[in-house]
Design an enzyme around this catalytic site. Sequence first.
Site, short mmCIF file in Angstrom:
data_model
loop_
_atom_site.label_atom_id
_atom_site.label_comp_id
_atom_site.label_asym_id
_atom_site.label_seq_id
_atom_site.Cartn_x
_atom_site.Cartn_y
_atom_site.Cartn_z
N ASP A 117 13.63 7.90 22.17
CA ASP A 117 14.75 8.11 21.26
C ASP A 117 14.87 6.95 20.28
O ASP A 117 15.32 5.87 20.64
CB ASP A 117 16.04 8.29 22.07
N ASP A 321 14.33 10.67 13.28
CA ASP A 321 14.78 10.59 14.67
C ASP A 321 13.79 11.28 15.60
O ASP A 321 13.35 12.40 15.31
CB ASP A 321 16.16 11.28 14.75
#
Length: 441
Positions: A117, A321
């Site tokens: 992440d 992301d």
Amino acid sequence: MDSTIFAIFFIAFLATTRAFDPCPTLKPKSDASDLSIIHIYGKCSPFDSPKPTSSWATTVLNMAAKDPQRLSYLSSLVASKPVTSVPIAPGQVINIGNYVARVKIGTPPQLMFMVLDTSADTAWLPCNGCTGCSSTTFSPNTSSSYLTVDCATSECVQAHGLSCPTVGPTLGNCLFNQSYGGDSSFSAMLSRDNLQLANDTIPSYVFGCIGSVSGKSIPPQGLLGLGRGSLSVLSQSGSLYSGVFSYCLPSFRSYYFSGSLRLGPNGQPKTIKYTPLLNNPRRPSLYYVNLTGISVGRVKVPIAQELLDFNPTTGGGTIIDSGTVITRFVPDAYNAIKEAFRNQTQGPFSSLGAFDTCFSVTHEEVAPKMTLHFSGLDIVLPMENTLIHSSAGSLACLAMASAPNNVNSVLNVIANLQQQNLRILFDTANSRVGIAREICN
Ligand SMILES: *[C@@H]1O[C@H](CO)[C@@H](O)[C@H](O)[C@H]1NC(C)=O
Ligand SMILES: *[C@@H]1O[C@H](CO)[C@@H](O)[C@H](O)[C@H]1NC(C)=O
Ligand SMILES: *[C@@H]1O[C@H](CO)[C@@H](O)[C@H](O)[C@H]1NC(C)=O
Ligand SMILES: *[C@@H]1O[C@H](CO)[C@@H](O)[C@H](O)[C@H]1NC(C)=O
Ligand SMILES: *[C@@H]1O[C@H](CO)[C@@H](O)[C@H](O)[C@H]1NC(C)=O
């Protein structure tokens, strides 16, 4: 409508049982580059005597005070370092929609498949005895290098720890609660242990040891934060990786650990185009870039500038992301993209789950290519990064959606499905992101 396409996003838990030995035999190291460190005060330490005389909390505080030493140790590893490449696979290996990396933690190392992440900093993983977790957990009591972090440390503040408990069995420990994925949350105890990434060991890595979970969105084997803020991999590895890493996500349909998280400047592509990274002090973890426009086929989509503009106050702009599955644009931008796409594709159009522009695969050949224009860098998306197929194979859908109507509705997110088989290079030292085509299936 056919919804089995979303089967990969469903969570199913793998059942395994393991036997635990509180002080396992320390295996001789066969690999010269294995830099595992056994904590000298750990309960399985071979350096058992003399025991520290101060209280445990003081010991931990003293250890935190030795961080500068740890950082200089990490710098000493940098010289002529070989390439560090951590294998990545689509999360379907553990039945989730995100990408996972093979990471080891503890002494001896325990293998976990942790979600990558780039928009989070603090790592966390389910620990033994956790309520609501799957059965694959990290077992602190079989790791000789495991330590808890005291609630009076700066790390506890950075992890948004709760105030120090004044009574109870967890006295002095840094507890924190965190929500995740919109519908889930967990509570964890801030801890330290050795984190092994490929052949590199980052000693005494700070992470959350999850004790209880509610909701279904918590990655079953934890999450590794690759953000720009404190407590992320880049921050905790000091100068080891010189603020540089890249990844290549294989096709989400792949079953193999054929992708890679490459840490440090070595082995990175020599020819790659860059766009500047933008810094938002209010969202210090996020990798903002300047998305200046989108083309669908040859049409430059008419999108009002303010829908794309970077705005540190509102949080508006665009981020890259690795922790989100499908790319989302703010509603008015998405509607314009959708219209341009539909104009150049043959309908009729229908919806399937999150996707609202699905059409017969027999019209797929005429579907236009999409180009993302960033400052200094244009990326023509491969078709597999633009369209997703229904599991029955009869429909193709534009694999993007409108941002949900919530606090983040000003943010455009370039997510996983649009990053397959690209090398995305984050160079925080020079404040830039590089993108190049690379097949890593
Ligand atoms: C480790 O901790 C778990 C949970 O607290 C416990 O169930 C287990 O028995 C412990 N194992 C050992 C070897 O101490
Ligand atoms: C943290 O989570 C635990 C368990 O869900 C809960 O009991 C506690 O009240 C929470 N604390 C805060 C400050 O939210
Ligand atoms: C670890 O090092 C060994 C030998 O030094 C090498 O063969 C191996 O490929 C390395 N592993 C990774 C994941 O980089
Ligand atoms: C983004 O790019 C546009 C167009 O080139 C430019 O006008 C704007 O100043 C850039 N924004 C930032 C924050 O660099
Ligand atoms: C889509 O086509 C219509 C009709 O030709 C046109 O008016 C409109 O501007 C087009 N929209 C986009 C975003 O290209």
